[in-house]
Design a protein around this motif. Sequence first.
Motif, PDB file in Angstrom:
ATOM      1  N   THR A 253       0.654  -1.240  -0.125  1.00  0.00           N
ATOM      2  CA  THR A 253       0.053   0.151  -0.026  1.00  0.00           C
ATOM      3  C   THR A 253       0.686   1.167   0.058  1.00  0.00           C
ATOM      4  OG1 THR A 253      -0.212   0.233   2.649  1.00  0.00           O
ATOM      5  CG2 THR A 253      -1.757  -0.876   0.790  1.00  0.00           C
ATOM      6  N   ALA A 254       0.354   2.211  -0.500  1.00  0.00           N
ATOM      7  CA  ALA A 254       0.944   3.899  -0.482  1.00  0.00           C
ATOM      8  C   ALA A 254       0.223   5.222  -0.275  1.00  0.00           C
ATOM      9  CB  ALA A 254       1.520   3.695  -1.581  1.00  0.00           C
ATOM     10  N   GLU A 255       0.144   6.260   0.717  1.00  0.00           N
ATOM     11  CA  GLU A 255      -0.524   7.086   1.188  1.00  0.00           C
ATOM     12  C   GLU A 255      -0.433   8.167  -0.762  1.00  0.00           C
ATOM     13  OE1 GLU A 255       1.461   9.299   3.879  1.00  0.00           O
ATOM     14  OE2 GLU A 255       0.627   7.011   5.656  1.00  0.00           O
ATOM     15  N   ASN A 256       0.531   7.892  -0.832  1.00  0.00           N
ATOM     16  CA  ASN A 256       0.526   8.596  -2.449  1.00  0.00           C
ATOM     17  C   ASN A 256       0.025   7.745  -3.824  1.00  0.00           C
ATOM     18  OD1 ASN A 256       0.344  10.156  -4.500  1.00  0.00           O
ATOM     19  ND2 ASN A 256       2.704  10.849  -4.861  1.00  0.00           N
ATOM     20  N   PRO A 257      -1.353   7.237  -4.618  1.00  0.00           N
ATOM     21  CA  PRO A 257      -1.594   6.412  -5.298  1.00  0.00           C
ATOM     22  C   PRO A 257      -0.626   6.493  -6.479  1.00  0.00           C
ATOM     23  CG  PRO A 257      -3.315   7.666  -4.475  1.00  0.00           C
ATOM     24  CD  PRO A 257      -2.121   8.044  -3.919  1.00  0.00           C
ATOM     25  N   LEU A 258       0.055   7.749  -6.686  1.00  0.00           N
ATOM     26  CA  LEU A 258       1.017   7.529  -7.842  1.00  0.00           C
ATOM     27  C   LEU A 258       2.069   6.241  -7.206  1.00  0.00           C
ATOM     28  CD1 LEU A 258       1.996   8.644 -10.682  1.00  0.00           C
ATOM     29  CD2 LEU A 258       2.976  10.905  -9.279  1.00  0.00           C
TER      30      LEU A 258
END
Length: 210
Positions: free
Chosen positions: A81-86
Amino acid sequence: MLRVVSVTRKPAVKADLIIDTVVLDHEARQQKSMSLFGENGTKAEFASDKAPNLKDGDALKLEDGKLLLVKAANENLLKVTAENPLRLVRLAWQLGSQHALVEATADALFVERSAALEELVRGQGCSSEAVERPFNPEQAAHSHDCCHHDHDHGHHHHHHDHGEGCGCGGHGHDHSHHAEHKHDHHDHGECGCGGHGKHDHHHGHDHKHD
């Protein structure tokens, strides 16, 4: 030993025909041939000319008409997962360039658990956690077992009606203007002039030879 005669996809599976369940990981669900061992002791042989791409809930139809239900096995995976979808998008691109198997969901990527992939995930600023769940990776573009190469590349229809040494390339260009070159005194069959532009060679000389 029973023989599998066809694959029945999940929407068409009839519960009353199921006699056993086979638990398969993602790799086994792509095999063209394998021996199957059901949880209740049923044994069967599967053979196909292409990868079956079996999904959880599909079934294998036996020669007697009964079904073996396919259940996707839990596997050791990384949930990324990541806080920034990019960052997830960039990571997915990196994983694809390495031909890694990836399952994409709305908010996470799932990949096989390995030290190398964990390092790659960290390097892209993403987070990962170890999970056990069925793995349904996207079908890779380089996988040829699950697709037929009937691609119509219409944009590559080049009409090469040129002489063998003209050197003009002729990639999709309309060379109809070559017909307007009036060379009454010289044949440019393979001269390599390229023929770019309309060269009107009427010199105004009327050569009359008796």
